[in-house]
Design a protein around this motif. Sequence first.
Motif, mmCIF file in Angstrom:
data_model
loop_
_atom_site.group_PDB
_atom_site.id
_atom_site.type_symbol
_atom_site.label_atom_id
_atom_site.label_comp_id
_atom_site.label_asym_id
_atom_site.label_seq_id
_atom_site.Cartn_x
_atom_site.Cartn_y
_atom_site.Cartn_z
ATOM 1 N N LYS A 212 72.982 -7.152 -4.682
ATOM 2 C CA LYS A 212 73.422 -5.940 -5.369
ATOM 3 C C LYS A 212 72.453 -4.777 -5.083
ATOM 4 O O LYS A 212 72.887 -3.643 -4.841
ATOM 5 N N GLU A 213 71.163 -5.066 -5.096
ATOM 6 C CA GLU A 213 70.178 -4.008 -4.842
ATOM 7 C C GLU A 213 70.292 -3.482 -3.416
ATOM 8 O O GLU A 213 70.212 -2.270 -3.182
ATOM 9 N N GLN A 214 70.473 -4.401 -2.475
ATOM 10 C CA GLN A 214 70.640 -3.964 -1.085
ATOM 11 C C GLN A 214 71.904 -3.107 -0.936
ATOM 12 O O GLN A 214 71.892 -2.071 -0.264
ATOM 13 N N MET A 215 72.981 -3.557 -1.588
ATOM 14 C CA MET A 215 74.241 -2.801 -1.519
ATOM 15 C C MET A 215 74.045 -1.383 -2.081
ATOM 16 O O MET A 215 74.579 -0.419 -1.525
ATOM 17 N N ASN A 216 73.292 -1.274 -3.185
ATOM 18 C CA ASN A 216 73.064 0.043 -3.793
ATOM 19 C C ASN A 216 72.307 0.984 -2.853
ATOM 20 O O ASN A 216 72.675 2.149 -2.701
ATOM 21 N N HIS A 217 71.240 0.473 -2.238
ATOM 22 C CA HIS A 217 70.484 1.329 -1.316
ATOM 23 C C HIS A 217 71.308 1.688 -0.088
ATOM 24 O O HIS A 217 71.270 2.828 0.381
ATOM 25 N N LEU A 218 72.077 0.727 0.399
ATOM 26 C CA LEU A 218 72.916 1.024 1.573
ATOM 27 C C LEU A 218 74.036 2.007 1.219
ATOM 28 O O LEU A 218 74.440 2.818 2.052
#
Lengths: 268, 268
Positions: free
Chosen positions: B174-180
Amino acid sequence: MDSPSSLKESMLYSILAGGKRLRPTLLLMTIDAFDQDSKLGIDVACAVEMIHTYSLIHDDLPSMDDDDFRRGSLTNHKIYGEALAILAGDGLLTHAFEVISKSECLDSHSKVDLISQLAKASGPEGMVGGQVADLEGEGKSLTIEALENIHKKKTGALLSFSIYAGAKIAGGTKEQMNHLAQFAKLLGLAFQIQDDILDIEGDETKIGKPIGSDVQNNKSTYPHLLTMDGAKEQLLKVVKEAKSHLYKANVNHEWLEHFTDYMISRDH
Amino acid sequence: MDSPSSLKESMLYSILAGGKRLRPTLLLMTIDAFDQDSKLGIDVACAVEMIHTYSLIHDDLPSMDDDDFRRGSLTNHKIYGEALAILAGDGLLTHAFEVISKSECLDSHSKVDLISQLAKASGPEGMVGGQVADLEGEGKSLTIEALENIHKKKTGALLSFSIYAGAKIAGGTKEQMNHLAQFAKLLGLAFQIQDDILDIEGDETKIGKPIGSDVQNNKSTYPHLLTMDGAKEQLLKVVKEAKSHLYKANVNHEWLEHFTDYMISRDH
């Protein structure tokens, strides 16, 4: 929905313009024929009507059939202009797939199957292909086979999908699906023959568009190819065969049979 | 595919007309950044390019931007006529959803999510809505916020979807998706600022369409609102912020960083 108000208005104008809602009705009735809750199919029924409506908006455009009236009202582009009419159609088509994908009544596996079948029925191999063949057939003398092939794609594919979707959602067996597929195919054919008859014998105020527009657009029609009596005879034959498949599907066929009778007795 | 040959030809003409393939490249690169096999996303990548291509065909129509050239070649309707161009666009849009639904690389749950997100990104709340807002903004003096809102929908939504789809297929957290997602949003903005700069400073033979068409169409652009120096400064600022999110996503960012640099140094 966070989208420009003019776009929403143009999409809603055509969705709310009335019409017979044949496709969603057929879909929900088919679920009902299996004694299942027809609400299970409500999102797919809405999606089918959105796709049907988008196809009418685009078909009516000046570069296609150039129609000013539809269902007794001005066509979308006559009110909102060509650009917005094209985009309203694009919007309805796209949103239809979102509606199915977000349905709370269906599992993922069913959604994927229904999206796949709906895209096939309405895309280049189905409805869009049928519209191209229809435009290319204008002014040409078509054989009855060529004419049936056009209608099978242009209107038949989406009618067939509606019945397929209902049976699939209701959990029909393979044999039931096969008989209902035959029923759907013949029902679509009957629908088109009746449409062609109404274009000549219909009441303009009920149909909501000018009588004789097929003749004006040089379109091949069943009465043209078979004579009016021949077309009416063919209609009865097709309906009889359609019903025989409906009975063999072994479902509660009462409403689907009424629907079939309505299709051939309708005056608009 | 069992569809009229003219329709297939018209669809293929625009699909094969070249173009930078930014969206599918971005999608596959994002999967790669997670050390996953980018082949997993090939069907979704094709679907995104089909939807991008359909949008160009419809945008170029006489009733919209009325462009005769695209990617250095005649636009679809200049070759095939308006009716077939509209239908080729409809066909590509519809087929895109079929391609994802039939992918052999993805499970049903992923397909439903990707179809839902793609429909949202390209429908009335996304790309189609952006095109309406863009047309309605012509000849008006827009604020920078209104301009960004148009581009966020018209081009940003599909670019963002491409990165979302890649990360989702690769199993990002989820965190990676948010930054991307932040990276994607800023990359889309950078893309548009560079597009506006090229419309003034670009080389017509490389861009494949006339220079200054935005000015001619009375479109608000970044150089117009911020001056040319201001637009270039803004571009660098946006790119720096985009990269900071890319680094925080904690993926192999090398290729996505190269891609970002290419986006702002490109000459077409």
